[in-house]
Design a protein around this motif. Structure first.
Motif, PDB file in Angstrom:
ATOM      1  N   ALA A 184      33.883  50.436  38.668  1.00 30.20           N
ATOM      2  CA  ALA A 184      35.295  50.226  39.084  1.00 30.20           C
ATOM      3  C   ALA A 184      36.299  50.033  37.739  1.00 30.20           C
ATOM      4  O   ALA A 184      35.861  49.439  36.736  1.00 30.20           O
ATOM      5  CB  ALA A 184      35.568  49.322  40.014  1.00 30.20           C
ATOM      6  N   GLY A 185      37.422  50.628  37.872  1.00 28.34           N
ATOM      7  CA  GLY A 185      38.364  50.491  36.920  1.00 28.34           C
ATOM      8  C   GLY A 185      39.847  50.438  37.393  1.00 28.34           C
ATOM      9  O   GLY A 185      39.992  50.157  38.638  1.00 28.34           O
ATOM     10  N   TYR A 186      40.740  50.940  36.643  1.00 28.19           N
ATOM     11  CA  TYR A 186      42.100  50.864  37.077  1.00 28.19           C
ATOM     12  C   TYR A 186      42.494  51.742  38.352  1.00 28.19           C
ATOM     13  O   TYR A 186      43.253  51.137  39.287  1.00 28.19           O
ATOM     14  CB  TYR A 186      43.142  51.511  35.940  1.00 28.19           C
ATOM     15  N   ASP A 242      44.224  51.673  43.794  1.00 26.45           N
ATOM     16  CA  ASP A 242      44.184  52.545  44.821  1.00 26.45           C
ATOM     17  C   ASP A 242      43.371  51.883  46.097  1.00 26.45           C
ATOM     18  O   ASP A 242      43.798  51.890  47.488  1.00 26.45           O
ATOM     19  CB  ASP A 242      43.249  53.727  44.710  1.00 26.45           C
ATOM     20  N   GLU A 243      42.379  50.894  45.690  1.00 24.15           N
ATOM     21  CA  GLU A 243      41.689  50.182  46.942  1.00 24.15           C
ATOM     22  C   GLU A 243      41.635  48.820  47.064  1.00 24.15           C
ATOM     23  O   GLU A 243      41.794  47.982  48.080  1.00 24.15           O
ATOM     24  CB  GLU A 243      39.807  50.778  46.901  1.00 24.15           C
ATOM     25  N   ALA A 244      41.388  48.198  45.737  1.00 26.93           N
ATOM     26  CA  ALA A 244      41.132  46.739  45.648  1.00 26.93           C
ATOM     27  C   ALA A 244      42.646  46.118  45.868  1.00 26.93           C
ATOM     28  O   ALA A 244      42.613  45.128  46.790  1.00 26.93           O
ATOM     29  CB  ALA A 244      40.902  46.231  44.333  1.00 26.93           C
ATOM     30  N   ILE A 245      43.822  46.432  45.322  1.00 26.73           N
ATOM     31  CA  ILE A 245      45.088  45.663  45.755  1.00 26.73           C
ATOM     32  C   ILE A 245      45.382  45.840  47.192  1.00 26.73           C
ATOM     33  O   ILE A 245      45.952  45.016  47.836  1.00 26.73           O
ATOM     34  CB  ILE A 245      46.104  46.102  44.777  1.00 26.73           C
ATOM     35  N   PRO A 246      45.334  47.032  47.647  1.00 18.55           N
ATOM     36  CA  PRO A 246      45.670  47.236  49.118  1.00 18.55           C
ATOM     37  C   PRO A 246      44.715  46.279  50.009  1.00 18.55           C
ATOM     38  O   PRO A 246      45.476  45.834  51.012  1.00 18.55           O
ATOM     39  CB  PRO A 246      45.640  48.759  49.439  1.00 18.55           C
ATOM     40  N   GLU A 268      50.856  46.600  33.912  1.00 19.53           N
ATOM     41  CA  GLU A 268      52.014  47.144  34.959  1.00 19.53           C
ATOM     42  C   GLU A 268      51.788  46.732  36.247  1.00 19.53           C
ATOM     43  O   GLU A 268      52.257  46.300  36.937  1.00 19.53           O
ATOM     44  CB  GLU A 268      52.337  48.619  34.550  1.00 19.53           C
ATOM     45  N   ALA A 269      50.493  47.055  36.692  1.00 19.20           N
ATOM     46  CA  ALA A 269      49.877  46.911  38.142  1.00 19.20           C
ATOM     47  C   ALA A 269      49.859  45.111  38.153  1.00 19.20           C
ATOM     48  O   ALA A 269      50.467  44.889  39.334  1.00 19.20           O
ATOM     49  CB  ALA A 269      48.338  47.506  38.108  1.00 19.20           C
TER      50      ALA A 269
END
Length: 194
Positions: free
Chosen positions: A65-67, A72-76, A110-111
């Motif tokens: 996994a990366g940015y 797209d998936e981990a933060i949501p 930024e994220a």
């Protein structure tokens, strides 16, 4: 938090105002929760240390996994965890990304800054590589320097910890169980997890 503990044990009780006492009571009632998001190194940490078996600890990790996967998936998924556990009032997201895409340091920053508007973010340094890895240590150090200088997020220097205490990575990148256990003990101590 350390200041609060010092004040509670070393401060004079008659100097505490009622509003200060209310704040202390609120802090006592806060229920902490931790969401670990990361790549294959966090997958190994979970496999060797059962991070998610700790009370109110959740792990979202994926090999390679990366940015893009993070945003797209981990933060949501992290927001979904927070929404489905309203009893937890004091969340922290602990992130362990970067080894797979060291060129994305600015995008990670930024994220993290965006996420930090909603929840405290603790970024772990990208940790060292050993023999067998094609990743250059200088690139890891450069990535970590960008994280260190990022405002609005916390930073935990696990890179120096592993460099000083020693580590073993069978393929140069993925740590053995002993290294993961040592790293997890350091994280638990840093996060005040029992």
């Amino acid at each position: 938090m350390i200041l609060l503990v010092f004040f509670l044990f070393c401060g004079h009780r008659d100097g505490v105002m009622a509003s200060d006492q209310d704040d202390v009571l609120k802090d006592k009632e806060a229920v902490p929760g931790y969401i670990f998001i990361g790549d294959s190194r966090f997958v190994g940490l979970e496999q060797n240390c059962s991070v998610s078996s700790m009370p109110d600890c959740f792990v979202l990790a994926k090999v390679s996994a990366g940015y893009k996967w993070m945003t797209d998936e981990a933060i949501p998924a992290a927001y979904e965890i927070m929404d489905t556990h309203p009893d937890i009032t004091d969340w922290t997201v602990i992130s362990g990304f970067g080894i797979n895409d060291l060129h994305n340091a600015e995008k990670y920053v930024e994220a993290y800054q965006s996420l930090a508007k909603d929840v405290p973010v603790l970024a772990l340094s990208v940790n060292p590589v050993g023999k067998g890895s094609r990743i250059r240590d200088e690139k890891i150090v450069s990535f970590n320097e960008i994280l260190i200088q990022t405002e609005e997020i916390g930073y935990l220097d696990t890179y120096c910890f592993l460099k000083e205490s020693g580590f073993y990575a069978r393929d140069g990148v993925h740590y053995d169980a002993e290294t993961n256990k040592k790293l997890w003990e350091m994280l638990k101590e840093s996060l005040f997890l029992s």
